[in-house]
Design a protein around this motif. Sequence first.
Motif, short mmCIF file in Angstrom:
data_model
loop_
_atom_site.label_atom_id
_atom_site.label_comp_id
_atom_site.label_asym_id
_atom_site.label_seq_id
_atom_site.Cartn_x
_atom_site.Cartn_y
_atom_site.Cartn_z
N THR A 486 58.28 51.99 -1.65
CA THR A 486 58.49 52.15 -2.83
C THR A 486 59.04 53.42 -3.35
OG1 THR A 486 56.28 51.13 -3.03
CG2 THR A 486 56.76 52.33 -5.08
N ASN A 487 59.07 54.55 -2.37
CA ASN A 487 59.72 55.98 -2.73
C ASN A 487 61.03 55.54 -2.31
OD1 ASN A 487 58.06 58.80 -2.51
ND2 ASN A 487 56.66 57.19 -1.94
N ILE A 491 63.34 56.16 -5.94
CA ILE A 491 64.36 57.14 -5.94
C ILE A 491 65.81 56.61 -6.14
CG2 ILE A 491 65.55 59.05 -4.59
CD1 ILE A 491 62.82 59.60 -3.54
N ILE A 492 65.90 55.48 -5.50
CA ILE A 492 67.45 54.72 -5.74
C ILE A 492 67.58 54.30 -7.23
CG2 ILE A 492 68.93 52.82 -5.13
CD1 ILE A 492 68.83 55.14 -3.13
N PHE A 493 66.30 53.74 -7.75
CA PHE A 493 66.71 53.30 -9.04
C PHE A 493 66.62 54.55 -10.11
CE2 PHE A 493 64.05 52.53 -13.08
CZ PHE A 493 64.90 51.36 -13.63
N MET A 494 65.85 55.69 -9.77
CA MET A 494 65.97 56.97 -10.78
C MET A 494 67.48 57.35 -10.65
SD MET A 494 63.37 56.82 -12.33
CE MET A 494 62.18 55.70 -12.11
N VAL A 495 68.03 57.52 -9.44
CA VAL A 495 69.35 57.97 -9.19
C VAL A 495 70.48 57.14 -10.15
CG1 VAL A 495 71.21 58.61 -7.93
CG2 VAL A 495 69.00 59.29 -7.31
N GLY A 496 70.27 55.78 -9.98
CA GLY A 496 71.13 54.92 -10.68
C GLY A 496 70.71 54.91 -12.06
N LEU A 497 69.57 55.06 -12.62
CA LEU A 497 69.36 55.18 -14.05
C LEU A 497 70.09 56.33 -14.61
CD1 LEU A 497 67.65 54.43 -16.50
CD2 LEU A 497 65.93 55.87 -15.51
N THR A 498 70.11 57.65 -13.75
CA THR A 498 70.91 58.84 -14.22
C THR A 498 72.29 58.39 -14.48
OG1 THR A 498 69.32 59.90 -13.35
CG2 THR A 498 71.46 61.12 -13.77
N PHE A 499 72.93 57.70 -13.34
CA PHE A 499 74.30 57.34 -13.27
C PHE A 499 74.68 56.29 -14.55
CE2 PHE A 499 74.86 57.92 -8.74
CZ PHE A 499 74.98 59.29 -8.79
N ALA A 500 73.64 55.47 -14.83
CA ALA A 500 73.96 54.61 -15.97
C ALA A 500 73.84 55.23 -17.28
CB ALA A 500 72.78 53.53 -15.79
N ILE A 501 73.22 56.40 -17.53
CA ILE A 501 73.08 57.08 -18.78
C ILE A 501 74.40 57.76 -18.94
CG2 ILE A 501 71.82 58.88 -19.77
CD1 ILE A 501 69.34 57.78 -18.77
N VAL A 502 74.91 58.48 -17.60
CA VAL A 502 75.93 59.08 -17.82
C VAL A 502 77.23 58.36 -18.18
CG1 VAL A 502 77.90 60.57 -16.64
CG2 VAL A 502 75.38 60.91 -16.23
N PHE A 503 77.09 57.00 -17.67
CA PHE A 503 78.31 55.87 -17.85
C PHE A 503 78.03 55.71 -19.29
CE2 PHE A 503 79.74 51.65 -18.00
CZ PHE A 503 81.08 51.79 -17.59
N ALA A 555 57.97 61.77 -9.57
CA ALA A 555 58.00 62.38 -8.33
C ALA A 555 56.45 62.65 -7.87
CB ALA A 555 58.73 63.76 -8.51
N ARG A 556 55.81 62.92 -8.85
CA ARG A 556 54.04 63.03 -8.36
C ARG A 556 53.61 62.09 -8.10
NH1 ARG A 556 50.31 67.04 -8.61
NH2 ARG A 556 52.26 68.59 -9.45
N TRP A 557 53.79 60.97 -8.95
CA TRP A 557 53.18 59.42 -8.68
C TRP A 557 53.61 58.94 -7.16
CZ3 TRP A 557 55.56 54.53 -8.32
CH2 TRP A 557 54.77 53.46 -8.11
N LEU A 558 54.98 59.03 -6.97
CA LEU A 558 55.40 58.66 -5.60
C LEU A 558 54.69 59.54 -4.44
CD1 LEU A 558 59.28 58.44 -6.53
CD2 LEU A 558 57.71 56.43 -6.15
N PHE A 576 60.40 68.39 -2.73
CA PHE A 576 61.69 67.64 -2.26
C PHE A 576 62.09 66.56 -3.25
CE2 PHE A 576 63.81 64.04 -0.16
CZ PHE A 576 64.78 64.60 0.40
N LYS A 577 61.15 65.62 -3.73
CA LYS A 577 61.47 64.51 -4.64
C LYS A 577 61.96 64.82 -6.10
CE LYS A 577 58.46 61.33 -2.37
NZ LYS A 577 57.74 62.29 -1.52
N ALA A 578 61.02 66.01 -6.59
CA ALA A 578 61.32 66.57 -8.04
C ALA A 578 62.55 67.44 -7.88
CB ALA A 578 60.02 67.25 -8.30
N PHE A 579 62.97 67.85 -6.98
CA PHE A 579 64.13 68.76 -6.83
C PHE A 579 65.54 67.78 -6.79
CE2 PHE A 579 67.83 70.72 -4.37
CZ PHE A 579 67.88 71.47 -5.40
N LEU A 580 65.23 66.63 -5.71
CA LEU A 580 66.29 65.75 -5.82
C LEU A 580 66.48 65.15 -7.14
CD1 LEU A 580 68.37 64.14 -4.07
CD2 LEU A 580 66.34 62.51 -3.32
N LEU A 581 65.47 64.59 -7.65
CA LEU A 581 65.69 63.80 -8.93
C LEU A 581 66.24 64.59 -10.19
CD1 LEU A 581 62.53 61.55 -8.82
CD2 LEU A 581 64.92 60.89 -8.55
#
Length: 952
Positions: A486-487, A491-503, A555-558, A576-581
């Motif tokens: 799930t983690n 995380i992959i989904f959240m990073v993809g969401l950020t890229f999608a918003i930038v796009f 990040a807290r939930w994960l 680590f998770k919060a900083f990455l996202l």
Amino acid sequence: MRVNKKYSCLPAEEKGIHIINIRAIEDIGYDQHESTLLNSLSKNPDADCKYGLYFRDGKRKVDYILVYHYKKSSSGKTLTRRVHHNDSSARSTKQDQPLPGKGVQLEMRESEPHVDYHEDDKRFRREEYEGNLVEAGLELERDEDTKIHGVGFVKIHAPWNVLCREAEFLKLKMPTKKMYQINQTHGLLKKINSVIQKITEPIQPKVAEHKPQTVKRLSYPFSREKQHLFDLSDRDSFFDSKTRSTIVYEILKRTTCTKAKYSMGITSLLANGVYSAAYPLHDGDYEGENVEPNDRKLLCEEWASYGVFYKYQPIDLVRKYFGEKIGLYFAWLGVYTQMLIPASIVGIIVFLYGCATVDENIPSMEMCDQRNNITMCPLCDRTCSYWKMSSACATARASHLFDNPATVFFSVFMALWAATFMEHWKRKQMRLNYRWDLTGFEEEEDHPRAEYEAKVLEKSLRKEHKHKETDKEKLTWKDRFPAYLTNFVGIIFMVGLTFAIVFGVIIYRISTAAALAISSTPSGRSSVRVTVTATAVIINLVVIIILDEVYGCIARWLTQIEVPKTDKNFEERLIFKAFLLKFVNAYTPIFYVAFFKGRFVGRPGDYVYIFHSFRMEECAPGGCLMELCIQLSIIMLGKQLIQNNLFEIGIPKMKKFIRYMKLKRRRSLDHEEHMKKKQRYEVDYNLEPFAGLTPEYMEMIIQFGFVTLFVASFPLAPLFALLNNIIEIRLDAKKFVTELRRPVAVRAKDIGIWYNILRGIGKLAVIINAFVISFTSDFIPRLVYLYMYSENGTMHGFVNHTLSSFNVSDFQAGTAPNDPMDLGYEVQICRYKDYREPPWSENKYDISKDFWAVLAARLAFVIVFQNLVMFMSDFVDWIIPDIPKDISQQIHKEKVLMVEVFMREEQGKLQMLETWKDNDKKKGENCNNHGPRLSRSHSGSLSSCHSYPLDV
């Protein structure tokens, strides 16, 4: 039942303090509570206990508070009134009577009205847990007669013997009687230090802990066997409030209540709502006319005030009040802010250099010269027309402010600055460790978290259900595999969401630019680039701020579903998770502008399209560095102003106002309750709970990234960070002192995982700045032109050299401008920024040799710059020792002195034994010399001589 003897260790009567046996009162129908409570009565109870800082006897200090919710019945109020009014009769009739037996209790329970079994379960768990606390040596006092309806408080006091026992278990270093002189500087250094002290005296806080010390007490881990080594003349102040609360918290974590096979510590009890809060008390009020002097008031005046923004922080007092972990955070923040001062000064000089040389910059002068008459190709299909390069004059001049040779020097300087900052902090950290007696401190494994214990219990129950033998269970990677999966997916989904918003923002920029280009007004067409850039950056800023909050929760939930074993593991994984996202969220738009915008555009007649209709956007004629500067400055300043300051000031004020309105509504219902002054634990209960230092560190780490990662494009970033941090220190200080419950003091000798993150950002900054200088700015193309293509060794002709030519007859069908005569003449050849062959060559529009020459120079610069700066940074790390020489000498001196103390103690013991032996020998000789006479006349004396060693 063990609960019936819970408070047996407390004195029955002490200066008007009386223990009322509520069980006995139940027998005559005054109350229906089924627990033994300790209620204290006195003539002026609030004044005696200093409004909640002490027990009702006014002697025993409250070290910790447990808070719980209960359903308050009318009988409870009746009991309270009767006890207060008839306390003499209650004492005389019921105090010394024995507790009722189990049969009486069962009979009473059958006659009681039906109550909530869930509340009963909570109450039974509280009774058992508090009984175990009393068995552990703590003293408790309950208070349910408070201004907050339905909320009860359990006050906890740790007596002297418990403090000594736990201090020995925790290996707390305490000051001994032995004092020694701290090595002082001599000669020229002493004079320099005295001058510096006189100069900085006005900016030093007026607290005793901040004054330079010449004498220090020798510290040693506390031991009950060696109490004679420690200065115990004042036992009340030997363990300060921070240490007392830490000791009590350790006991709370260690103590459990067991109902069947379900073991619950304080974290589990809090998580299950058995207790609603647990916290140590603040030292007292921080404002008011008749407030007694205390550390909290002193911190508020000398630290948590905007009026003292220019002063140093009283770090030693912060550590004394809040503990080492919070003290280290503010010490790190202070060092970081101090180090921003030289970076800001150099950044301002670089910016002023750009301002001073803008009129001498030949490329921007050529772009602004209308006599050159350079016609540029359209920026979009059909609706955009040809345009003159001189119309981009303002952008070109502004670009020179940040894109000049001084920015290369500034990038090297900031890389060395980051390395120096890290080394300076390590040395400062060692000084604090020595001053705070943390040398040799090693963190022990923490107690398991409540969620981990519950998960292990669930696993063991499943195994028992399957009739398997159960050893001591623990969670394995197989148990955590669904959480890990799930983690990863999350995380992959959240990073993809950020890229999608930038796009999505990129699509907005392209479509808006095309729409504004249709505008009939010349002013509208001329400001297209500025309008699109500004609005897109504001959209990015809003999205970043919203996603920051969302990603923090995710990040807290994960991390929670991973079920880490200890609080330290939980905190590290969460960080680590919060900083990455948050890193991806904050820097993705900036990375796009710096490294991707304008790279995949194509050329006139063969452009690259998105969805077959939108052309990829291009950089301005002066390059993308100016747009990168705008993007970086707006996001950095916006985050600091809105997220860091406005949210930190506004949200707590709003919560405080809501709590005030709720209390005001309650007070209007009960005027009698309103007239009573609140106890200290009631006031602290209404404060916000401490949520950890992760948000505070996170915003500073993200800011550190803004200061170092893209500093080549924005030299003023350190200045804005400095101004923000001056406010941030006092804002955080005010929040900790006035708006948060007092945190439990936690011992720590460093800032933990944050140091590794800082080092990683510092290394990454070198690489990113190398690519920004070589690929985003025009620094390398200018050097290549100057040394390879310039005819007279100057920059004249550089702009023309970077532009390629395009024959307008080669436009694809349907892409040529609708109004080709917009400039007033027919255009045959238009120019575009790229290194390509002209249309009259054999290989028209192919990449030219100049492109490969510039690319080779760019890559060579990246390699040379990166390795040179990395080497210089490592050299700075190597040349500056981690431990200051004077501190290492003092630590060695402490060890030698401690050995001397123990040697003297051993010598004293040996001398005493020798003295006893000599005395014994002399007595024996005297007895032998007078033996015959004594045997005949004084036989009793003879026997006494021989018995002397036994008496000793």
